[in-house]
Motif scaffolding. Sequence first.
Motif, PDB file in Angstrom:
ATOM      1  N   UNK A 139      49.070 -30.341  49.528  1.00 48.75           N
ATOM      2  CA  UNK A 139      47.824 -30.006  48.416  1.00 48.75           C
ATOM      3  C   UNK A 139      48.032 -28.730  48.141  1.00 48.75           C
ATOM      4  N   UNK A 140      49.374 -27.815  48.078  1.00 46.46           N
ATOM      5  CA  UNK A 140      49.754 -26.823  46.864  1.00 46.46           C
ATOM      6  C   UNK A 140      49.402 -25.359  47.940  1.00 46.46           C
ATOM      7  N   UNK A 141      48.461 -25.226  49.003  1.00 48.65           N
ATOM      8  CA  UNK A 141      48.278 -24.605  50.388  1.00 48.65           C
ATOM      9  C   UNK A 141      50.018 -23.746  50.464  1.00 48.65           C
ATOM     10  N   UNK A 142      51.203 -23.405  49.846  1.00 51.40           N
ATOM     11  CA  UNK A 142      52.207 -23.658  50.982  1.00 51.40           C
ATOM     12  C   UNK A 142      52.407 -22.302  51.646  1.00 51.40           C
ATOM     13  N   UNK A 143      51.987 -21.726  51.916  1.00 51.97           N
ATOM     14  CA  UNK A 143      51.326 -20.212  52.398  1.00 51.97           C
ATOM     15  C   UNK A 143      51.157 -20.934  53.445  1.00 51.97           C
ATOM     16  N   UNK A 144      51.015 -21.764  53.964  1.00 51.80           N
ATOM     17  CA  UNK A 144      50.606 -21.883  55.143  1.00 51.80           C
ATOM     18  C   UNK A 144      52.193 -22.199  56.559  1.00 51.80           C
ATOM     19  N   UNK A 145      51.753 -20.885  57.289  1.00 49.84           N
ATOM     20  CA  UNK A 145      52.279 -21.474  58.471  1.00 49.84           C
ATOM     21  C   UNK A 145      51.360 -21.597  60.188  1.00 49.84           C
ATOM     22  N   UNK A 146      52.423 -21.312  60.529  1.00 51.13           N
ATOM     23  CA  UNK A 146      52.224 -21.871  62.455  1.00 51.13           C
ATOM     24  C   UNK A 146      52.279 -20.645  63.426  1.00 51.13           C
TER      25      UNK A 146
END
Length: 273
Positions: A139-146
């Motif tokens: 959805x374009x929130x490409x800064x997401x990490x885990x």
Amino acid sequence: ARDYLQRRGFTEADWDAFGLGWALDGWQNFMAHGRSKGFSAEELVASGLVRQREGGRPFDMLRKRVTIPIRDERGRPIAFGGRVIDAAEGPKYLNTPETRLYHKSRVLFGLSQGLPALRESKRAILVEGYLDVMRMHQHGFREAVATCGTALTEEHLKLLERSAERVLLLFDGDEAGVKAALRSAPLFLNSGLEARVVLLPDQLDPDDFLQRRPREDFAARLADATPLLEFLVFQLSQRHGRSVQGRQQVLDALLPMLAQVRNDVELTKSNIL
């Protein structure tokens, strides 16, 4: 596996972006394939993809699971996660063990894919699960990490500090979420990163939220994130009340966390004392 991923709303482009695969059902499929490529049983065990029980035969670590490569920040695969598609097959997620290459405390899932967006926005969005990261990237929130099945560490924050100035934490507003916030607060106060908290409604995780709600709603919640210590004080005050006894309980919860803070400047800036 393809049917499962399509039912979850992931496209072939998503599979390719994260290198998803499938581990065949069976105890020695990968073992046999690795041996055919010239690797010894010892090397395959050392990779973490094959296990060896004392007195038993080596067997494949991941079987009948969607495979999810875990990559270092340069994009090199160093471990794997496996997601069942049938709940009867065991734990929902299974990770290969730590090895000479893979240390959970030093790796963030999705970082290699998200680095360009993270450097541009100067923010990281920390979530809990692999599919949460994939959905947010979709959805374009490409800064997401885990993190990879472990608590947040100083090493994780050092990875983020190279490219980001702030981190948005997606916690549940329940007891577990408050405990996670308490654990992470000293790490952030001792780092150069600003931390803010985002709460999603109805105990939805990012994967569920983005499947049910408009993308704009998610973006608005990110924009309205609460400073980490403000979140902690509010949650603890809600729990214990504003009485003298309640305020003492809030202090009793906060003081052990504050005692871990080495950065006096950041503690003063937090303005909670």
